[in-house]
Design a protein around this motif. Structure first.
Motif, short mmCIF file in Angstrom:
data_model
loop_
_atom_site.label_atom_id
_atom_site.label_comp_id
_atom_site.label_asym_id
_atom_site.label_seq_id
_atom_site.Cartn_x
_atom_site.Cartn_y
_atom_site.Cartn_z
N LEU A 22 -4.94 -39.44 3.34
CA LEU A 22 -5.11 -40.73 4.01
C LEU A 22 -6.48 -40.84 4.67
N MET A 23 -6.93 -39.74 5.25
CA MET A 23 -8.24 -39.75 5.90
C MET A 23 -9.36 -39.96 4.88
N PHE A 24 -9.27 -39.31 3.72
CA PHE A 24 -10.30 -39.45 2.70
C PHE A 24 -10.23 -40.78 1.97
N ALA A 30 -15.82 -46.73 1.01
CA ALA A 30 -16.02 -46.49 -0.41
C ALA A 30 -14.70 -46.65 -1.15
N LYS A 31 -14.83 -46.93 -2.42
CA LYS A 31 -13.64 -47.08 -3.27
C LYS A 31 -13.38 -45.74 -3.96
N HIS A 36 -8.73 -38.38 -7.19
CA HIS A 36 -9.80 -37.59 -6.59
C HIS A 36 -9.46 -37.24 -5.14
N VAL A 37 -8.86 -38.19 -4.46
CA VAL A 37 -8.50 -37.98 -3.05
C VAL A 37 -7.43 -36.89 -2.94
N TRP A 38 -6.45 -36.90 -3.83
CA TRP A 38 -5.37 -35.90 -3.77
C TRP A 38 -5.90 -34.50 -4.04
N ILE A 39 -6.79 -34.37 -5.02
CA ILE A 39 -7.34 -33.05 -5.32
C ILE A 39 -8.21 -32.56 -4.16
N GLY A 40 -9.02 -33.45 -3.61
CA GLY A 40 -9.84 -33.08 -2.45
C GLY A 40 -9.01 -32.72 -1.24
N SER A 41 -7.91 -33.43 -1.02
CA SER A 41 -7.07 -33.12 0.13
C SER A 41 -6.30 -31.81 -0.08
N TYR A 83 -15.26 -24.72 13.75
CA TYR A 83 -14.83 -24.19 12.46
C TYR A 83 -14.03 -25.21 11.67
N TYR A 84 -13.12 -25.90 12.32
CA TYR A 84 -12.30 -26.86 11.60
C TYR A 84 -13.07 -28.10 11.19
N SER A 85 -14.05 -28.51 11.97
CA SER A 85 -14.86 -29.65 11.55
C SER A 85 -15.70 -29.30 10.32
N VAL A 86 -16.17 -28.07 10.24
CA VAL A 86 -16.91 -27.63 9.05
C VAL A 86 -15.98 -27.63 7.84
N ILE A 87 -14.75 -27.19 8.01
CA ILE A 87 -13.80 -27.17 6.90
C ILE A 87 -13.50 -28.59 6.42
N VAL A 88 -13.28 -29.52 7.34
CA VAL A 88 -12.98 -30.90 6.97
C VAL A 88 -14.19 -31.55 6.30
N LEU A 89 -15.39 -31.32 6.81
CA LEU A 89 -16.58 -31.88 6.18
C LEU A 89 -16.81 -31.29 4.79
#
Length: 124
Positions: A22-24, A30-31, A36-41, A83-89
């Motif tokens: 949902l965040m991505f 962007a569209k 792609h969103v599911w694989i990235g999440s 650390y977690y912000s780096v992981i999310v980015l």
């Protein structure tokens, strides 16, 4: 007992995957395609779970906050957020790169402000 631990891990993984998806999908101007969103999440959630285990192990063994006395808990919170912000980015960048690789890019929405690249200065 083992069944409850596996259920806890599975439920945590599922909820985090949905939240990252949902965040991505919703936050960027962007569209993005859902595949792609599911694989990235999924990748981001996997990295998040590894980071959770690694930070728990590190904080439990090394105890990095002891050298700071009373401010040690603030230092631990700052380390955790960093650390977690780096992981999310990294997960967001992976999602973007995956979309570029398999669908030719991510298009901006109508409300997105697109900046043009700066031209290099001659003689610099």
């Amino acid at each position: 007992m083992v069944v409850l631990q596996l259920l806890n891990i599975g439920l945590s993984f599922t909820i985090l995957t949905i939240l990252f998806a949902l965040m991505f999908k919703v936050l960027p101007d962007a569209k993005n395609k859902w595949k792609h969103v599911w694989i990235g999440s999924l990748v981001t959630t996997f990295l998040f779970e590894i980071g959770k285990f690694a930070l728990g192990f590190y904080f439990g063994k090394a105890n990095p906050g002891t050298g700071y006395g009373a401010a040690g808990s603030v230092i631990l919170i700052m380390l955790w957020v960093t650390y977690y912000s780096v992981i999310v980015l990294f997960g967001a960048e992976f999602t973007h790169a995956y979309a570029n690789m398999f669908s030719g890019g991510v298009t901006p929405t109508e409300i997105a402000k697109v900046e043009k690249a700066l031209k290099p200065v001659k003689g610099a």
